[in-house]
Design a protein around this motif. Structure first.
Motif: not given
Length: 345
Positions: A58, A85, A106, A109-110, A155, A157
């Motif tokens: 990224t 993306r 949260s 998305v990745p 955690d 993404s």
């Protein structure tokens, strides 16, 4: 914004209706190659995105700083488009609690690009949560209160944060330092605005000559958003008048909307009128000017004053705002002269 300003909102880059947002969206470039102006920033962004693509990661977090209307939102969209993306958009004023930010982060998305407009207006608690999210892609959620409170790590993404700010000085240093790249957008030159207008006119199907484009560009305050908005008003005028978008039509349309040859609108002239006539050129404090013209001090400071300073009509001093020689000359006055400007106040 005050509702009393009427037509002068035409050149206020912070005043947008839904129709104007849709209009500008239709004109937005979809790639860095299509984006006009900001050559250095475009080159830096292209390098950053290409390097991320080669390393299959990224892109670094990006901070876009500069006055309203120069293309910060468009560049954020282009970052998402060029990287393939998804883009999620929010704003600093909408994030007033850490929980607001946690809900947004949260749900990412990745690889998603998160665009936060006016990021300097986020709540301090949310900013502190963002530090960890940007650096380690995780946040700590507090559960419970008092001595029994527990911190639960969550955690996230990997994502790219694109923050936009019109007042980078208000960003705390810990937040600013976590951006991998900071781009400072500059006002556009007249030639660049002509290119912006030429592209917009082609997309809108407005036949217009180079001289007419120059007339619009020279009154656009160095800002593409304003240039496109003035073009829209000229298009409407030409449609109703039936004479086409000639230089004469441009001048008539912009005179109708109180935009003079320097790009000053009604509020700009009201501020200058107060400064020159009532206070003999100053110095005058910001709050005094705002009260005198019936506007918010923040509007004067963030919208009117930067433009008047940039074109050399006023200067800021420790004692207040002072009219320059150019300011007196533009209105055909000399110090101590009590002349009428019309019914601007």
């Amino acid at each position: 914004m005050s509702e009393s300003r009427g037509g002068e909102d035409l050149v206020d880059p912070t005043a947008q209706s839904e129709a104007e947002i849709a209009f500008e969206g239709a004109l937005r470039p979809r790639s860095l190659a299509e984006f006009v102006g900001q050559r250095k920033v475009r080159g830096q962004l292209q390098l950053l995105l290409d390097a991320a693509a080669i390393q299959d990661r990224t892109p670094d977090h990006i901070l876009l700083a500069g006055p309203p209307g120069l293309g910060k939102t468009t560049l954020a969209m282009i970052v998402a488009q060029e990287t393939g993306r998804p883009l999620r958009m929010t704003s600093g004023p909408a994030i007033q609690h850490a929980g607001d930010l946690a809900a947004v982060l949260s749900a990412l998305v990745p690889g998603e690009v998160l665009f936060v407009d006016e990021i300097h207006r986020m709540a301090r608690t949310a900013e502190e949560m963002l530090y960890l999210a940007m650096e380690d892609f995780r946040i700590d959620i507090m559960v419970g209160k008092g001595a029994g409170a527990t911190s639960i790590p969550l955690d996230l993404s990997p994502f790219t944060l694109v923050g936009a700010t019109t007042r980078s000085g208000l960003l705390p240093n810990p937040l600013r330092d976590r951006f991998g790249f900071t781009a400072h957008l500059e006002f556009y030159e007249t030639e660049e605005l002509i290119e912006v207008l030429r592209r917009a006119a082609a997309l809108l199907g407005v036949p217009i000559g180079e001289e007419a484009l120059l007339e619009i560009a020279s009154r656009s305050r160095g800002t593409p958003r304003i240039a496109n908005r003035l073009l829209r008003r000229v298009r409407d005028f030409a449609l109703v008048d039936g004479g086409g978008a000639s230089v004469e039509a441009v001048r008539a349309a912009l005179d109708l909307y109180d935009v003079d040859e320097l790009g000053l609108d009604r509020l700009d002239r009201a501020v200058m009128t107060v400064l020159l006539k009532r206070f003999d050129g100053g110095p005058v404090g910001l709050n005094t000017l705002a009260v005198s013209v019936g506007e918010e001090a923040d509007t004067i400071e963030s919208v009117v004053e930067p433009f008047l300073v940039r074109i050399g009509l006023i200067s800021r001093t420790p004692r207040g705002r002072v009219a320059t020689r150019a300011g007196w000359a533009h209105f055909g006055l000399s110090r101590g002269q009590d002349a009428l400007f019309g019914d601007d106040l």
